[in-house]
Write a protein that holds these residues in place. Sequence first.
Motif, PDB file in Angstrom:
ATOM      1  N   ALA A 236      83.724  32.158  84.064  1.00  0.00           N
ATOM      2  CA  ALA A 236      83.111  33.236  83.292  1.00  0.00           C
ATOM      3  C   ALA A 236      81.680  32.906  82.872  1.00  0.00           C
ATOM      4  O   ALA A 236      80.857  33.804  82.691  1.00  0.00           O
ATOM      5  N   LYS A 237      81.389  31.640  82.696  1.00  0.00           N
ATOM      6  CA  LYS A 237      80.030  31.172  82.394  1.00  0.00           C
ATOM      7  C   LYS A 237      79.367  31.908  81.231  1.00  0.00           C
ATOM      8  O   LYS A 237      78.223  32.326  81.332  1.00  0.00           O
ATOM      9  N   LEU A 238      80.108  32.094  80.151  1.00  0.00           N
ATOM     10  CA  LEU A 238      79.599  32.731  78.931  1.00  0.00           C
ATOM     11  C   LEU A 238      79.158  34.179  79.115  1.00  0.00           C
ATOM     12  O   LEU A 238      78.524  34.745  78.244  1.00  0.00           O
ATOM     13  N   ASN A 239      79.502  34.797  80.222  1.00  0.00           N
ATOM     14  CA  ASN A 239      79.224  36.207  80.450  1.00  0.00           C
ATOM     15  C   ASN A 239      80.203  37.007  79.581  1.00  0.00           C
ATOM     16  O   ASN A 239      81.428  36.870  79.736  1.00  0.00           O
ATOM     17  N   PRO A 240      79.702  37.847  78.663  1.00  0.00           N
ATOM     18  CA  PRO A 240      80.594  38.555  77.736  1.00  0.00           C
ATOM     19  C   PRO A 240      81.671  39.401  78.415  1.00  0.00           C
ATOM     20  O   PRO A 240      82.829  39.391  77.989  1.00  0.00           O
ATOM     21  N   THR A 241      81.312  40.108  79.459  1.00  0.00           N
ATOM     22  CA  THR A 241      82.293  40.937  80.170  1.00  0.00           C
ATOM     23  C   THR A 241      83.415  40.073  80.724  1.00  0.00           C
ATOM     24  O   THR A 241      84.599  40.421  80.628  1.00  0.00           O
ATOM     25  N   ARG A 242      83.042  38.949  81.271  1.00  0.00           N
ATOM     26  CA  ARG A 242      84.032  38.053  81.867  1.00  0.00           C
ATOM     27  C   ARG A 242      84.859  37.344  80.803  1.00  0.00           C
ATOM     28  O   ARG A 242      86.072  37.189  80.952  1.00  0.00           O
ATOM     29  N   LEU A 243      84.211  36.910  79.732  1.00  0.00           N
ATOM     30  CA  LEU A 243      84.953  36.264  78.644  1.00  0.00           C
ATOM     31  C   LEU A 243      85.979  37.221  78.049  1.00  0.00           C
ATOM     32  O   LEU A 243      87.103  36.816  77.721  1.00  0.00           O
ATOM     33  N   LEU A 244      85.600  38.484  77.922  1.00  0.00           N
ATOM     34  CA  LEU A 244      86.541  39.470  77.386  1.00  0.00           C
ATOM     35  C   LEU A 244      87.745  39.652  78.307  1.00  0.00           C
ATOM     36  O   LEU A 244      88.868  39.843  77.838  1.00  0.00           O
ATOM     37  N   ALA A 245      87.513  39.575  79.601  1.00  0.00           N
ATOM     38  CA  ALA A 245      88.625  39.699  80.550  1.00  0.00           C
ATOM     39  C   ALA A 245      89.617  38.553  80.366  1.00  0.00           C
ATOM     40  O   ALA A 245      90.836  38.762  80.412  1.00  0.00           O
ATOM     41  N   VAL A 246      89.123  37.355  80.135  1.00  0.00           N
ATOM     42  CA  VAL A 246      90.011  36.213  79.901  1.00  0.00           C
ATOM     43  C   VAL A 246      90.676  36.344  78.529  1.00  0.00           C
ATOM     44  O   VAL A 246      91.864  36.050  78.372  1.00  0.00           O
ATOM     45  N   THR A 247      89.921  36.811  77.546  1.00  0.00           N
ATOM     46  CA  THR A 247      90.474  37.019  76.206  1.00  0.00           C
ATOM     47  C   THR A 247      91.659  37.976  76.269  1.00  0.00           C
ATOM     48  O   THR A 247      92.666  37.775  75.577  1.00  0.00           O
ATOM     49  N   GLN A 248      91.563  39.009  77.097  1.00  0.00           N
ATOM     50  CA  GLN A 248      92.656  39.979  77.225  1.00  0.00           C
ATOM     51  C   GLN A 248      93.945  39.312  77.691  1.00  0.00           C
ATOM     52  O   GLN A 248      95.036  39.700  77.281  1.00  0.00           O
ATOM     53  N   PHE A 249      93.822  38.313  78.543  1.00  0.00           N
ATOM     54  CA  PHE A 249      95.018  37.571  78.968  1.00  0.00           C
ATOM     55  C   PHE A 249      95.679  36.919  77.764  1.00  0.00           C
ATOM     56  O   PHE A 249      96.885  37.069  77.540  1.00  0.00           O
ATOM     57  N   TYR A 250      94.895  36.207  76.975  1.00  0.00           N
ATOM     58  CA  TYR A 250      95.449  35.509  75.817  1.00  0.00           C
ATOM     59  C   TYR A 250      96.002  36.485  74.781  1.00  0.00           C
ATOM     60  O   TYR A 250      97.018  36.211  74.148  1.00  0.00           O
ATOM     61  N   LEU A 251      95.345  37.623  74.606  1.00  0.00           N
ATOM     62  CA  LEU A 251      95.880  38.646  73.713  1.00  0.00           C
ATOM     63  C   LEU A 251      97.212  39.161  74.252  1.00  0.00           C
ATOM     64  O   LEU A 251      98.156  39.379  73.495  1.00  0.00           O
ATOM     65  N   GLY A 252      97.271  39.361  75.556  1.00  0.00           N
ATOM     66  CA  GLY A 252      98.491  39.881  76.193  1.00  0.00           C
ATOM     67  C   GLY A 252      99.686  38.968  76.037  1.00  0.00           C
ATOM     68  O   GLY A 252     100.818  39.437  75.916  1.00  0.00           O
ATOM     69  N   ILE A 253      99.448  37.664  76.027  1.00  0.00           N
ATOM     70  CA  ILE A 253     100.570  36.732  75.868  1.00  0.00           C
ATOM     71  C   ILE A 253     100.690  36.260  74.415  1.00  0.00           C
ATOM     72  O   ILE A 253     101.512  35.411  74.105  1.00  0.00           O
ATOM     73  N   GLU A 254      99.851  36.839  73.557  1.00  0.00           N
ATOM     74  CA  GLU A 254      99.827  36.556  72.125  1.00  0.00           C
ATOM     75  C   GLU A 254      99.606  35.081  71.816  1.00  0.00           C
ATOM     76  O   GLU A 254     100.235  34.503  70.925  1.00  0.00           O
ATOM     77  N   ASP A 255      98.683  34.477  72.553  1.00  0.00           N
ATOM     78  CA  ASP A 255      98.231  33.120  72.246  1.00  0.00           C
ATOM     79  C   ASP A 255      97.040  33.282  71.303  1.00  0.00           C
ATOM     80  O   ASP A 255      95.890  33.386  71.735  1.00  0.00           O
ATOM     81  N   VAL A 256      97.342  33.337  70.015  1.00  0.00           N
ATOM     82  CA  VAL A 256      96.349  33.665  68.997  1.00  0.00           C
ATOM     83  C   VAL A 256      95.201  32.659  68.980  1.00  0.00           C
ATOM     84  O   VAL A 256      94.038  33.044  68.874  1.00  0.00           O
ATOM     85  N   LYS A 257      95.527  31.403  69.093  1.00  0.00           N
ATOM     86  CA  LYS A 257      94.496  30.364  69.016  1.00  0.00           C
ATOM     87  C   LYS A 257      93.450  30.550  70.116  1.00  0.00           C
ATOM     88  O   LYS A 257      92.249  30.564  69.850  1.00  0.00           O
ATOM     89  N   GLU A 258      93.895  30.700  71.332  1.00  0.00           N
ATOM     90  CA  GLU A 258      92.964  30.842  72.457  1.00  0.00           C
ATOM     91  C   GLU A 258      92.262  32.196  72.434  1.00  0.00           C
ATOM     92  O   GLU A 258      91.074  32.296  72.729  1.00  0.00           O
ATOM     93  N   ALA A 259      92.987  33.245  72.094  1.00  0.00           N
ATOM     94  CA  ALA A 259      92.365  34.575  72.022  1.00  0.00           C
ATOM     95  C   ALA A 259      91.272  34.586  70.963  1.00  0.00           C
ATOM     96  O   ALA A 259      90.174  35.104  71.193  1.00  0.00           O
ATOM     97  N   ASN A 260      91.549  34.000  69.826  1.00  0.00           N
ATOM     98  CA  ASN A 260      90.570  33.948  68.747  1.00  0.00           C
ATOM     99  C   ASN A 260      89.354  33.112  69.157  1.00  0.00           C
ATOM    100  O   ASN A 260      88.212  33.506  68.930  1.00  0.00           O
ATOM    101  N   ARG A 261      89.600  31.972  69.789  1.00  0.00           N
ATOM    102  CA  ARG A 261      88.512  31.095  70.225  1.00  0.00           C
ATOM    103  C   ARG A 261      87.575  31.818  71.191  1.00  0.00           C
ATOM    104  O   ARG A 261      86.359  31.819  71.023  1.00  0.00           O
ATOM    105  N   LEU A 262      88.150  32.466  72.195  1.00  0.00           N
ATOM    106  CA  LEU A 262      87.321  33.157  73.185  1.00  0.00           C
ATOM    107  C   LEU A 262      86.645  34.390  72.607  1.00  0.00           C
ATOM    108  O   LEU A 262      85.485  34.673  72.929  1.00  0.00           O
ATOM    109  N   ALA A 263      87.346  35.128  71.766  1.00  0.00           N
ATOM    110  CA  ALA A 263      86.736  36.311  71.154  1.00  0.00           C
ATOM    111  C   ALA A 263      85.575  35.907  70.252  1.00  0.00           C
ATOM    112  O   ALA A 263      84.517  36.551  70.262  1.00  0.00           O
ATOM    113  N   GLU A 264      85.745  34.821  69.493  1.00  0.00           N
ATOM    114  CA  GLU A 264      84.647  34.341  68.656  1.00  0.00           C
ATOM    115  C   GLU A 264      83.459  33.912  69.512  1.00  0.00           C
ATOM    116  O   GLU A 264      82.306  34.196  69.184  1.00  0.00           O
TER     117      GLU A 264
END
Length: 170
Positions: free
Chosen positions: A69-97
């Motif tokens: 993803a290389k810090l590209n916001p669109t790409r980071l959000l796509a990965v964040t959606q995975f973590y949100l989908g599996i409810e991995d709060v720690k990783e979702a929060n880290r990437l969203a921040e």
Amino acid sequence: ARASFGDQKLQAGDIPGGLAQFQLAMSEAPSDMSDRLFTEVIARIPMNLFLRGQREASIEAARRVEALAKLNPTRLLAVTQFYLGIEDVKEANRLAELTVQNAPEVASAHQALGAARHIALRLEDAEAEYAKAVTLNPKLSSAKLSLADLKRASAKSEEALVLYREVLAA
């Protein structure tokens, strides 16, 4: 093509073959790939693996996809959606921040951070992030609905009703 072939192999029950194809898809992905290729193919690999019962492989794939993803916001959000989908709060929060830090003007980044905080039951923080998302993009109905739900849950019925009506009107 590799991702599609990997999916076919997993569907046919060839777990090692499918995993190998997904690994190749990620390792052979061009460094200058389009956001569309990233979000519609590469970023979907972790969820595909997760839904097929390959949790460990899905987490490893998500880490590899995040590196692409290389810090590209669109790409980071796509990965964040995975973590949100599996409810991995720690990783979702880290990437969203991280996304909000790199793109504070992107409404969907604040929405993702709101969702991560919502799942973690940090409801006031979630409400603030959803509100920021709506401020940045008043047409973002999903953030507006989440904000309305939190307002309703915290006995702010009139504020929630205004938001619900705006969504309905849209």
